[in-house]
Design a protein around this motif. Structure first.
Motif, PDB file in Angstrom:
ATOM      1  N   SER A  66     -76.678  42.977  -0.371  1.00 19.48           N
ATOM      2  CA  SER A  66     -76.270  43.528   0.932  1.00 19.48           C
ATOM      3  C   SER A  66     -75.546  42.492   1.785  1.00 19.48           C
ATOM      4  CB  SER A  66     -77.486  44.081   1.676  1.00 19.48           C
ATOM      5  OG  SER A  66     -78.432  43.065   1.943  1.00 19.48           O
ATOM      6  N   ILE A  67     -75.954  41.219   1.673  1.00 20.73           N
ATOM      7  CA  ILE A  67     -75.278  40.164   2.436  1.00 20.73           C
ATOM      8  C   ILE A  67     -73.847  39.969   1.922  1.00 20.73           C
ATOM      9  CG2 ILE A  67     -75.203  37.673   2.852  1.00 20.73           C
ATOM     10  CD1 ILE A  67     -78.223  37.700   3.155  1.00 20.73           C
ATOM     11  N   ILE A  68     -73.697  39.934   0.598  1.00 16.49           N
ATOM     12  CA  ILE A  68     -72.359  39.757   0.018  1.00 16.49           C
ATOM     13  C   ILE A  68     -71.443  40.914   0.410  1.00 16.49           C
ATOM     14  CG2 ILE A  68     -71.051  39.735  -2.145  1.00 16.49           C
ATOM     15  CD1 ILE A  68     -73.390  38.176  -3.388  1.00 16.49           C
ATOM     16  N   ILE A  69     -71.953  42.146   0.301  1.00 17.43           N
ATOM     17  CA  ILE A  69     -71.155  43.314   0.671  1.00 17.43           C
ATOM     18  C   ILE A  69     -70.784  43.261   2.149  1.00 17.43           C
ATOM     19  CG2 ILE A  69     -71.188  45.825   0.946  1.00 17.43           C
ATOM     20  CD1 ILE A  69     -73.008  45.916  -1.559  1.00 17.43           C
ATOM     21  N   SER A  70     -71.719  42.820   2.994  1.00 16.38           N
ATOM     22  CA  SER A  70     -71.468  42.750   4.435  1.00 16.38           C
ATOM     23  C   SER A  70     -70.424  41.690   4.777  1.00 16.38           C
ATOM     24  CB  SER A  70     -72.772  42.445   5.173  1.00 16.38           C
ATOM     25  OG  SER A  70     -73.688  43.505   4.995  1.00 16.38           O
ATOM     26  N   ILE A  71     -70.444  40.591   4.044  1.00 15.72           N
ATOM     27  CA  ILE A  71     -69.433  39.552   4.270  1.00 15.72           C
ATOM     28  C   ILE A  71     -68.046  40.091   3.913  1.00 15.72           C
ATOM     29  CG2 ILE A  71     -68.569  37.308   3.470  1.00 15.72           C
ATOM     30  CD1 ILE A  71     -71.503  36.418   3.209  1.00 15.72           C
ATOM     31  N   VAL A  72     -67.961  40.780   2.780  1.00 14.53           N
ATOM     32  CA  VAL A  72     -66.691  41.386   2.357  1.00 14.53           C
ATOM     33  C   VAL A  72     -66.226  42.413   3.380  1.00 14.53           C
ATOM     34  CG1 VAL A  72     -65.562  42.817   0.611  1.00 14.53           C
ATOM     35  CG2 VAL A  72     -67.125  40.987  -0.097  1.00 14.53           C
TER      36      VAL A  72
END
Length: 337
Positions: A66-72
């Protein structure tokens, strides 16, 4: 904040954790990664024998994903998160807080693996676990110092931690990190207890970081809160899966990382009051027994004491979460008024 990234992060983390249960729990069953219930615990816990453990992997995957997706997502919309992570101080503090959680979670995974697969009930030895946790804690604090952390907040004002008396902050911080990670581990003893208490703590850090315009911390806290909520779908009484040391040590590292990322780690004393009481009950019980051969509590950690006096698991979880909520509110209110 108008940026909806934290909301998206929380929903993603919740959904990923909850959905992973459909795949990971049967997989753990298939591998026979079942919890062994020790004789020193309450006798009625024996019916939990064989419940899959190491479910903390679900939360670790969800938080990272979820953090990676949110950064993207933030990069696409040019949101506050991507702007904040360009800061030379905030980026390393954010990354080191996330790495701390995963490093502690990996130590917990090793402990669970040895218990379940190698059939050694006590997992890592106390010396092994202490050494590895101490090393991770030291490296984490070094990363904070190198990132430019120069002060810490107290109710009496900001304290310079780079010189003079303020340098005492670092050895205190070492025991603070080590102590709270293990306190969260001790809290994981009943269905839904650690995940419920940590959900409350993560929500508190969501509010504090949001009110302090710390988007990175806000997203991280949202991911942890969502993962705890998603895990509760499977972990509420009667639990279909346990988080194991994998999950409890991961959550311990996460709440500590959130506290330090706000540069207000002292707030964890109130927000994490349940963790503190759980650890204190064990220290008091062991110390008293060694000195007097008598016990203060019917059983420690203290959640077992309340079980022994007749409270149901659901009641213990509700009351302990309420205590955590009160501690969280006392920490959040000053940021509102």
């Amino acid at each position: 904040m108008k940026d909806i990234t934290p909301i998206i992060t929380a929903l993603l983390s919740f959904g990923i954790t909850a959905l992973l249960g459909f795949k990971i729990i049967p997989f753990l069953h298939k591998l026979k990664f079942g919890q062994t219930i020790l004789d020193i615990g309450p006798s009625w816990h024996k019916n939990k024998q064989g419940t899959p453990t190491m479910g903390g992997i679900m939360m670790m995957i969800a938080v990272l994903g979820s953090i990676i997706i949110s950064i993207v997502f933030s990069a696409i919309i040019k949101g506050e998160l991507i702007s904040e992570l360009a800061d030379s101080k905030k980026l390393p503090m954010f990354v080191s807080g996330v790495v701390l959680a995963f490093a502690m979670g990996f130590i917990g995974f090793l402990d669970d693996y040895i218990k379940v697969v190698k059939k050694r009930n006590l997992g890592l030895t106390a010396k092994q676990k202490t050494f590895i946790q101490g090393l991770v804690t030291a490296l984490y604090l070094v990363s904070l110092a190198l990132s430019g952390m120069k002060s810490t907040w107290t109710p009496f004002g900001s304290v310079d931690i780079t010189s003079g008396f303020g340098l005492i902050f670092w050895p205190i911080a070492f025991f603070f990190v080590y102590g709270f990670v293990n306190a969260v581990n001790l809290t994981d003893g009943l269905d839904g207890l650690a995940s419920s208490v940590t959900l409350v703590a993560a929500c508190a850090f969501m509010l504090i970081s949001g009110l302090s315009s710390l988007m990175g911390v806000n997203v991280y806290a949202s991911a942890v809160a969502g993962a705890c909520g998603g895990f509760l779908v499977w972990n509420m009484h009667p639990a279909k899966v346990f988080m194991g040391d994998t999950g409890s040590m991961f959550l311990g590292g996460a709440v500590v990382g959130l506290a330090f990322a706000t540069e207000r780690p002292i707030l964890l004393i109130a927000i994490g009051i349940v963790y503190l009481l759980e650890a204190l009950s064990v220290v008091l019980q062991v110390t008293c027994y060694k000195l007097t051969k008598k016990r203060i509590f019917k059983m420690s950690p203290i959640h077992h004491h309340f079980e022994m006096v007749g409270w149901s698991e659901e009641k213990v979880v509700f009351i302990f979460s309420a205590v955590g909520f009160i501690g969280a509110v006392t920490s959040v209110l000053p940021f509102i008024f």
